[in-house]
Write a protein that holds these residues in place. Structure first.
Motif, mmCIF file in Angstrom:
data_model
loop_
_atom_site.group_PDB
_atom_site.id
_atom_site.type_symbol
_atom_site.label_atom_id
_atom_site.label_comp_id
_atom_site.label_asym_id
_atom_site.label_seq_id
_atom_site.Cartn_x
_atom_site.Cartn_y
_atom_site.Cartn_z
ATOM 1 N N ARG A 1 55.012 -13.314 -13.812
ATOM 2 C CA ARG A 1 54.277 -12.727 -14.990
ATOM 3 C C ARG A 1 54.642 -13.414 -16.418
ATOM 4 N NH1 ARG A 1 53.623 -6.329 -15.302
ATOM 5 N NH2 ARG A 1 51.628 -6.204 -15.549
ATOM 6 N N ARG A 2 53.644 -13.692 -17.187
ATOM 7 C CA ARG A 2 53.835 -14.273 -18.485
ATOM 8 C C ARG A 2 54.001 -12.846 -19.483
ATOM 9 N NH1 ARG A 2 52.227 -19.548 -19.992
ATOM 10 N NH2 ARG A 2 51.193 -20.685 -18.190
ATOM 11 N N ASP A 3 54.194 -13.275 -20.652
ATOM 12 C CA ASP A 3 54.364 -11.952 -21.671
ATOM 13 C C ASP A 3 52.948 -11.127 -21.572
ATOM 14 O OD1 ASP A 3 54.312 -10.280 -24.250
ATOM 15 O OD2 ASP A 3 55.300 -11.992 -25.244
ATOM 16 N N PRO A 4 53.145 -9.860 -21.138
ATOM 17 C CA PRO A 4 51.980 -9.030 -20.997
ATOM 18 C C PRO A 4 51.379 -8.437 -22.238
ATOM 19 C CG PRO A 4 53.873 -7.662 -20.790
ATOM 20 C CD PRO A 4 54.461 -9.196 -21.115
ATOM 21 N N ARG A 5 51.961 -8.529 -23.520
ATOM 22 C CA ARG A 5 51.614 -8.021 -24.466
ATOM 23 C C ARG A 5 50.313 -8.327 -25.197
ATOM 24 N NH1 ARG A 5 57.084 -8.553 -28.005
ATOM 25 N NH2 ARG A 5 56.714 -10.720 -27.193
ATOM 26 N N ASP A 6 49.726 -7.458 -26.021
ATOM 27 C CA ASP A 6 48.413 -7.889 -26.837
ATOM 28 C C ASP A 6 48.945 -8.249 -28.298
ATOM 29 O OD1 ASP A 6 46.396 -6.934 -25.035
ATOM 30 O OD2 ASP A 6 46.452 -4.987 -25.774
ATOM 31 N N VAL A 7 47.981 -9.357 -28.937
ATOM 32 C CA VAL A 7 48.441 -9.650 -29.918
ATOM 33 C C VAL A 7 47.136 -9.443 -31.108
ATOM 34 C CG1 VAL A 7 49.811 -11.361 -29.367
ATOM 35 C CG2 VAL A 7 47.470 -12.003 -29.581
#
Length: 326
Positions: free
Chosen positions: A121-127
């Motif tokens: 998994r990469r960074d799962p966050r929204d931006v």
């Protein structure tokens, strides 16, 4: 469904070897730059562990065909609109493998297929792209095609206005509202090396990611054991554990659930979110998991915990009044 074949550009396969070697493994993929980049990485990983040639077969999906018209995803079926034709190419023998963004997959595995691998998994966050949340003026516009993202932002900033947003990554980046923002997954920007556009990375505590966000899922036919064995060699066990638990939560809500939903496993913690935009209410919750991060197959109790949590937040959402946001 339309399909075109392309050799994997990064797979160093000589003509001479291809003539004497086994048949190439065929990967069905969407044609967007993000999808092609993901599928090329899978192809390279397969070749590294097998020395087997790989080719990409580009599939045109209903999700892709409706992007130019800006048709809201939820109006054409939501989850599944980017994967069904890709899966069909595997089922009908056009391809051997299907590659997807895991967050695009419905909670139930399609009949005749198996989820044979999840990539790390990469960074799962929204931006936010445009302005940071605290820098948005009262009543500012945020563009997003995700009902989940709208509900989460509305819970923090009820004053915001929302516009629909569709298109590939580059198209969306060109549609930032004046003095406003768009919401995207940082993983998509990482894949395309476009993270310089990020104005703010949103906290997982307040903006729980979509189930499977940040990783790639790889399917093959359920009866294709040789291909499944190849894919098991590129599977990332820690990511599989996390996403399988998230998907258990989503599955318990049911395939007919059209409410904004999120679920994310971060180490030993499962965070979930469920909202009812019509009533302006939402529920967030977090629980601690019992399985270890590097467990390979011992997360059965956590799957059951995720299922119970889905029932719990559904009941809580139904019980609260329209003036409550939790």
């Amino acid at each position: 469904m339309t399909a075109t074949q392309q050799p994997c550009a990064t797979c160093s396969i000589s003509v001479e070897r291809a003539q004497v070697s086994v048949q190439p493994l065929r990967i069905a993929t969407r044609g967007s730059r993000q999808a092609m980049t993901q599928s090329t990485a899978i192809a390279s990983a397969i070749e590294r562990v097998t020395n087997r040639p790989v080719e990409l077969i580009v599939i045109d999906t209903i999700g892709d065909r409706t992007q130019a018209d800006g048709v809201p995803l939820h109006s054409i079926g939501g989850q599944g609109v980017f994967v069904k034709e890709v899966q069909r190419a595997v089922l009908d023998g056009t391809a051997d493998i299907a590659v997807h963004s895991a967050k695009d997959l419905p909670s139930e595995v399609a009949a005749g297929l198996q989820l044979a691998a999840f990539t790390e998994r990469r960074d799962p966050r929204d931006v936010l792209v445009g302005r940071a949340l605290d820098d948005l003026d009262p009543g500012a516009t945020v563009a997003t095609g995700s009902v989940r993202r709208r509900a989460q932002l509305a819970a923090q900033r009820p004053d915001l206005r929302f516009d629909e947003l569709r298109g590939n990554i580059e198209t969306r980046l060109s549609k930032v509202p004046e003095r406003g923002s768009i919401v995207m997954a940082i993983a998509a920007l990482q894949i395309l090396e476009l993270t310089d556009h990020v104005a703010e990375v949103l906290s997982i505590d307040q903006f729980v990611p979509a189930v499977g966000q940040g990783c790639v899922a790889v399917e093959c036919r359920a009866d294709d054991e040789p291909t499944a064995e190849v894919l098991r060699r590129i599977d990332h066990p820690a990511t599989r554990r996390a996403v399988e638990i998230e998907r258990a939560y989503l599955a318990e809500l049911g395939s007919g659930c059209s409410l904004p939903v999120a679920g994310h496993v971060d180490g030993a913690t499962l965070r979930v979110f469920l909202a009812d935009p019509d009533r302006g209410v939402s529920v967030s919750e977090r629980v601690e998991l019992s399985s270890s991060i590097d467990a390979t197959d011992a997360w059965g109790p956590d799957l059951e915990l995720a299922q119970r949590l889905a029932a719990s937040v559904t009941d809580r959402l139904a019980a609260i009044g329209s003036d409550d946001v939790r």
